[in-house]
Design a protein around this motif. Structure first.
Motif, PDB file in Angstrom:
ATOM      1  N   ASN A  15       0.832  -1.205   0.000  1.00 48.46           N
ATOM      2  CA  ASN A  15       0.000   0.000   0.000  1.00 48.46           C
ATOM      3  C   ASN A  15       0.866   1.254   0.000  1.00 48.46           C
ATOM      4  N   ARG A  38      -3.369  -3.581   2.923  1.00 48.86           N
ATOM      5  CA  ARG A  38      -3.569  -4.059   4.286  1.00 48.86           C
ATOM      6  C   ARG A  38      -4.416  -3.086   5.086  1.00 48.86           C
ATOM      7  N   PRO A  42      -0.469   0.653   8.979  1.00 49.01           N
ATOM      8  CA  PRO A  42       0.216   1.331  10.101  1.00 49.01           C
ATOM      9  C   PRO A  42       0.424   2.827   9.892  1.00 49.01           C
ATOM     10  N   ARG A 129      -2.753 -12.000   6.248  1.00 49.67           N
ATOM     11  CA  ARG A 129      -1.918 -12.341   5.096  1.00 49.67           C
ATOM     12  C   ARG A 129      -2.698 -13.184   4.106  1.00 49.67           C
ATOM     13  N   ALA A 160       5.030  -5.608  -2.993  1.00 48.26           N
ATOM     14  CA  ALA A 160       5.378  -4.211  -2.701  1.00 48.26           C
ATOM     15  C   ALA A 160       5.196  -3.970  -1.205  1.00 48.26           C
ATOM     16  N   ALA A 166       7.153  -9.686   2.217  1.00 49.30           N
ATOM     17  CA  ALA A 166       6.336 -10.807   2.701  1.00 49.30           C
ATOM     18  C   ALA A 166       6.081 -11.859   1.623  1.00 49.30           C
ATOM     19  N   LEU A 223      19.136   8.188  14.154  1.00 47.38           N
ATOM     20  CA  LEU A 223      19.359   6.815  13.681  1.00 47.38           C
ATOM     21  C   LEU A 223      20.600   6.230  14.338  1.00 47.38           C
TER      22      LEU A 223
END
Ligand SMILES: Cc1cc2nc3c(=O)[nH]c(=O)nc-3n(C[C@H](O)[C@H](O)[C@H](O)COP(=O)(O)OP(=O)(O)OC[C@H]3O[C@@H](n4cnc5c(N)ncnc54)[C@H](O)[C@@H]3O)c2cc1C
Length: 379
Positions: A15, A38, A42, A129, A160, A166, A223
């Motif tokens: 997405n 999905r 998130p 999934r 993607a 995944a 980071l």
């Protein structure tokens, strides 16, 4: 469960920018496309700086006008404190293309999706999934949707899913990580500034950047290696705030704004490559194929170039086109790793620190094991 009678030419899992840019490009090439997105997502990823090369890559996909909105802020320069005590300003107007932006990732994602849908791509909300069955060229995906479930038939499956890779992993591919770089990102409101330059600065145990966004927002990210991060949200928050306060370039920009708060996010930022990144009837794109350290500010550009090359190979259809794509990807990753090692190698002030030692030890040419598909992708 219902199944679409006419199989899609392509089903894309994901997405993000890669998913929607690929859906748009594939529709322009005349392919039927379903994007399995999905739910709940998130939220938009971190990564705002779009250099001139990224804007060119978007134009090459026929998506130039997408950026003509005040949601994205012009970025005239990169100001860095790296390898020495004096800030260095790189004027982006001097680069080919000459225009760079700090994009609002949520707006970019929404606009890209709208373009892909307008071009005829179908969006299918996904829970959990999907399970794949069938064989290359005749895949079936069993998906749970908010309304129940269905089977989707597709000739080609496109991964993607970003660093998760995944689908590629479900196809038996491996993901090779080259470090454990992890970012802690804070989105700050009410931080007006007249200079839209991207700020970058090395610190003793990592580095940080800040991008001034439209509407007086600022994203600031520290980071470091995952092992340096304290456990627990509160400790992590204090740790990131402390490091951002140590930054000579970024701390003054944060002064008027609130301290990093609960919107602080921990995000993976390591270099990784998926091998192989394509196989019979499936292909990974964008970060699912290879993901870059944000130091390169090149993740979006690389994803957009990859989308174009992938759709070109698919429309070509010959095995050689996919071999060429796989070779190009391996070369791109090797070149990226060489440049990354050189850039980290320019910082010598924190000599004994483990973070810097590990990066200096990284040698040119460690391109991972990007495999080449033995059979054509297009089944
Ligand atoms: C801290 C940081 C700073 C960065 N800064 C920059 C920058 O300044 N400039 C730049 O160009 N790039 C930058 N990047 C990189 C850039 O954000 C990525 O390269 C880009 O988002 C890749 O897009 P993508 O669509 O391939 O993957 P993603 O954006 O990761 O999208 C993947 C999508 O797949 C979905 N997904 C994941 N798993 C599944 C699953 N199992 N099933 C279905 N969907 C799934 C996710 O929800 C997501 O929507 C940065 C990255 C980080 C971490």
């Amino acid at each position: 469960m219902p199944c679409n009678d006419d199989p899609y030419d392509m089903a894309i899992l994901g997405n993000g920018v890669s998913a929607w840019a690929c859906a748009h490009a594939a529709r322009r090439a005349g392919l039927s496309v379903a994007v399995l997105e999905r739910r709940p997502d998130p939220g938009p990823p971190v990564g705002e700086h779009l250099p001139p090369e990224g804007i060119s890559a978007l134009s090459a996909l026929g998506l130039a006008g997408l950026l003509d909105t005040p949601a994205h802020r012009p970025s005239p320069a990169v100001l860095s404190l790296w390898g020495g005590p004096v800030p260095v300003r790189l004027d982006l107007l001097m680069r080919p293309g000459g225009r760079a932006l700090h994009v609002d990732r949520a707006v970019l994602g929404t606009d890209l999706k709208a373009r892909a849908i307008a071009a005829g791509a179908e969006a299918i909300a996904l829970r959990g999934r999907p399970r794949h069955g069938g064989s290359p060229g005749r895949w079936t995906l069993q998906v749970k949707t908010p309304g129940g479930g269905r089977y989707i038939a597709a000739g080609l499956l496109v991964d993607a899913t970003g660093r998760a890779a995944a689908l590629a992993q479900a196809m038996g591919a491996g993901v090779e990580r080259h470090d454990t770089l992890t970012g802690i990102a804070a989105f700050l409101e009410d931080t007006p500034c007249t200079d839209g330059a991207l700020l970058m600065e090395s610190l003793a145990d990592g580095w940080c950047y800040a991008a001034p966004l439209a509407r007086d927002r600022l994203v600031a990210v520290f980071l470091t290696d995952a092992a340096n991060l304290p456990r627990g949200q509160a400790a992590r928050q204090a740790f990131a705030a402390d490091r951002l306060r140590q930054s000579r370039l970024i701390a003054p920009r944060m002064a008027g704004g609130p301290a990093p708060d609960s919107r602080l996010r921990t995000v993976p930022a390591w270099s990784q490559i998926t091998g192989p990144s394509l196989g019979p009837g499936w292909i990974a794109i964008g970060d699912a194929a290879m993901a870059f350290d944000p130091l390169a500010s090149a993740g979006l550009t690389k994803a957009l170039l990859d989308v174009r090359e992938t759709v070109d190979a698919i429309t070509d259809g010959r095995a050689e086109a996919f071999h060429t794509l796989a070779r190009r990807r391996a070369a791109r990753y090797a070149a990226y790793r060489r440049e990354l090692a050189e850039t980290y190698g320019r910082e010598r002030r924190y000599h004994p620190a483990r973070f810097w030692q590990a990066r200096r030890a990284a040698r040119a040419g460690q391109g991972g094991r990007a495999g080449t598909a033995r059979q054509p992708v297009w089944g």
